[in-house]
Design a protein around this motif. Structure first.
Motif, PDB file in Angstrom:
ATOM      1  N   ASN A  83      -0.457   9.219   3.943  1.00  0.00           N
ATOM      2  CA  ASN A  83      -1.067   8.028   4.557  1.00  0.00           C
ATOM      3  C   ASN A  83      -2.582   8.082   4.454  1.00  0.00           C
ATOM      4  O   ASN A  83      -3.228   7.067   4.194  1.00  0.00           O
ATOM      5  CB  ASN A  83      -0.622   7.885   6.012  1.00  0.00           C
ATOM      6  N   THR A  84      -3.151   9.254   4.646  1.00  0.00           N
ATOM      7  CA  THR A  84      -4.607   9.395   4.521  1.00  0.00           C
ATOM      8  C   THR A  84      -5.050   9.035   3.107  1.00  0.00           C
ATOM      9  O   THR A  84      -6.015   8.289   2.922  1.00  0.00           O
ATOM     10  CB  THR A  84      -5.042  10.825   4.872  1.00  0.00           C
ATOM     11  N   SER A  85      -4.335   9.513   2.107  1.00  0.00           N
ATOM     12  CA  SER A  85      -4.747   9.242   0.727  1.00  0.00           C
ATOM     13  C   SER A  85      -4.590   7.770   0.360  1.00  0.00           C
ATOM     14  O   SER A  85      -5.461   7.216  -0.320  1.00  0.00           O
ATOM     15  CB  SER A  85      -3.975  10.138  -0.259  1.00  0.00           C
ATOM     16  N   VAL A  86      -3.526   7.107   0.825  1.00  0.00           N
ATOM     17  CA  VAL A  86      -3.393   5.685   0.477  1.00  0.00           C
ATOM     18  C   VAL A  86      -4.390   4.833   1.255  1.00  0.00           C
ATOM     19  O   VAL A  86      -4.841   3.801   0.742  1.00  0.00           O
ATOM     20  CB  VAL A  86      -1.951   5.150   0.629  1.00  0.00           C
ATOM     21  N   LEU A  87      -4.745   5.260   2.464  1.00  0.00           N
ATOM     22  CA  LEU A  87      -5.771   4.521   3.211  1.00  0.00           C
ATOM     23  C   LEU A  87      -7.137   4.650   2.545  1.00  0.00           C
ATOM     24  O   LEU A  87      -7.870   3.667   2.423  1.00  0.00           O
ATOM     25  CB  LEU A  87      -5.837   5.005   4.659  1.00  0.00           C
ATOM     26  N   THR A 136       0.797  -1.224   0.000  1.00  0.00           N
ATOM     27  CA  THR A 136       0.000   0.000   0.000  1.00  0.00           C
ATOM     28  C   THR A 136       0.830   1.275   0.000  1.00  0.00           C
ATOM     29  O   THR A 136       0.291   2.345  -0.205  1.00  0.00           O
ATOM     30  CB  THR A 136      -0.902   0.058   1.246  1.00  0.00           C
ATOM     31  N   ASN A 137       2.111   1.170   0.238  1.00  0.00           N
ATOM     32  CA  ASN A 137       3.003   2.319   0.388  1.00  0.00           C
ATOM     33  C   ASN A 137       2.652   3.173   1.607  1.00  0.00           C
ATOM     34  O   ASN A 137       3.024   4.336   1.686  1.00  0.00           O
ATOM     35  CB  ASN A 137       3.034   3.193  -0.870  1.00  0.00           C
ATOM     36  N   TYR A 190     -10.679  -1.954  -2.134  1.00  0.00           N
ATOM     37  CA  TYR A 190     -10.995  -3.272  -1.592  1.00  0.00           C
ATOM     38  C   TYR A 190     -12.381  -3.315  -0.952  1.00  0.00           C
ATOM     39  O   TYR A 190     -12.718  -4.282  -0.272  1.00  0.00           O
ATOM     40  CB  TYR A 190      -9.912  -3.698  -0.580  1.00  0.00           C
ATOM     41  N   ASN A 191     -13.157  -2.259  -1.167  1.00  0.00           N
ATOM     42  CA  ASN A 191     -14.538  -2.191  -0.655  1.00  0.00           C
ATOM     43  C   ASN A 191     -14.604  -2.547   0.837  1.00  0.00           C
ATOM     44  O   ASN A 191     -15.424  -3.348   1.266  1.00  0.00           O
ATOM     45  CB  ASN A 191     -15.436  -3.109  -1.476  1.00  0.00           C
ATOM     46  N   GLU A 227      -7.667   5.222  -0.609  1.00  0.00           N
ATOM     47  CA  GLU A 227      -7.596   4.423  -1.832  1.00  0.00           C
ATOM     48  C   GLU A 227      -7.786   2.940  -1.536  1.00  0.00           C
ATOM     49  O   GLU A 227      -8.491   2.232  -2.245  1.00  0.00           O
ATOM     50  CB  GLU A 227      -6.257   4.651  -2.539  1.00  0.00           C
ATOM     51  N   ALA A 228      -7.149   2.452  -0.470  1.00  0.00           N
ATOM     52  CA  ALA A 228      -7.297   1.046  -0.093  1.00  0.00           C
ATOM     53  C   ALA A 228      -8.735   0.734   0.292  1.00  0.00           C
ATOM     54  O   ALA A 228      -9.279  -0.310  -0.085  1.00  0.00           O
ATOM     55  CB  ALA A 228      -6.350   0.693   1.047  1.00  0.00           C
TER      56      ALA A 228
END
Length: 160
Positions: free
Chosen positions: A143-147, A9-10, A154-155, A149-150
């Motif tokens: 971190n907020t943006s990758v969370l 997830t980076n 992944y719904n 996105e995840a």
């Protein structure tokens, strides 16, 4: 910025801001210690700036296999670090396998690139404290943006 990030997830799991001339190696332990408080780390890859027997042993003590790029003149002499000896032996005897694990560290470069593309690669602050705060704000925003996105990819259902 010294940091550890996840390979899928980076997400940045730990970060420290230092002067640009600061040596990388002393930050390995605190980065690992912060990361293992929340995540199970099975392996850790890092560039040669983090190379030391002490760091290899610390990774092993925390349950992670180290993949830190040895220098050309590195030997398998453990000098008390069996993790070092094993890592260098793997690097010398199975370079293709070693590099497969080591090259996961390129995700760190991708993470730095993501931050620079999304939030800019310059700092506006003049004072060292202001610059440090600005960098850490970029880490939080990343971190907020990758969370998010995840969560969307992944719904994942959340409850607050």
């Amino acid at each position: 910025l010294h940091m550890i990030c996840g390979v899928k997830t980076n997400i940045i799991t730990a970060a420290y801001v230092t002067e640009g001339t600061a040596n990388d190696s002393p930050y390995f332990k605190p980065l690992m210690n912060d990361t293992v408080k929340i995540f199970k780390v099975e392996e850790i890859s890092a560039d040669a700036g983090y190379l030391s027997r002490e760091n290899c042993s610390h990774a092993k003590d925390l349950g992670a296999v180290p993949y830190i790029m040895p220098k050309k003149n590195s030997t398998t002499k453990s000098l008390g670090s069996t993790a070092w000896a094993k890592m260098v032996k793997d690097w010398k005897e199975n370079p293709e396998s070693f590099l497969k694990h080591y090259h996961k560290r390129s995700n760190a470069e991708s993470t730095f690139s993501m931050i620079k593309r999304k939030f800019g690669n310059t700092l506006k602050g003049k004072l060292d404290t202001t610059k440090e705060n600005e960098i850490m704000c970029k880490v939080v925003c990343h971190n907020t943006s990758v969370l998010v996105e995840a969560l969307l990819s992944y719904n994942i259902k959340t409850r607050f």
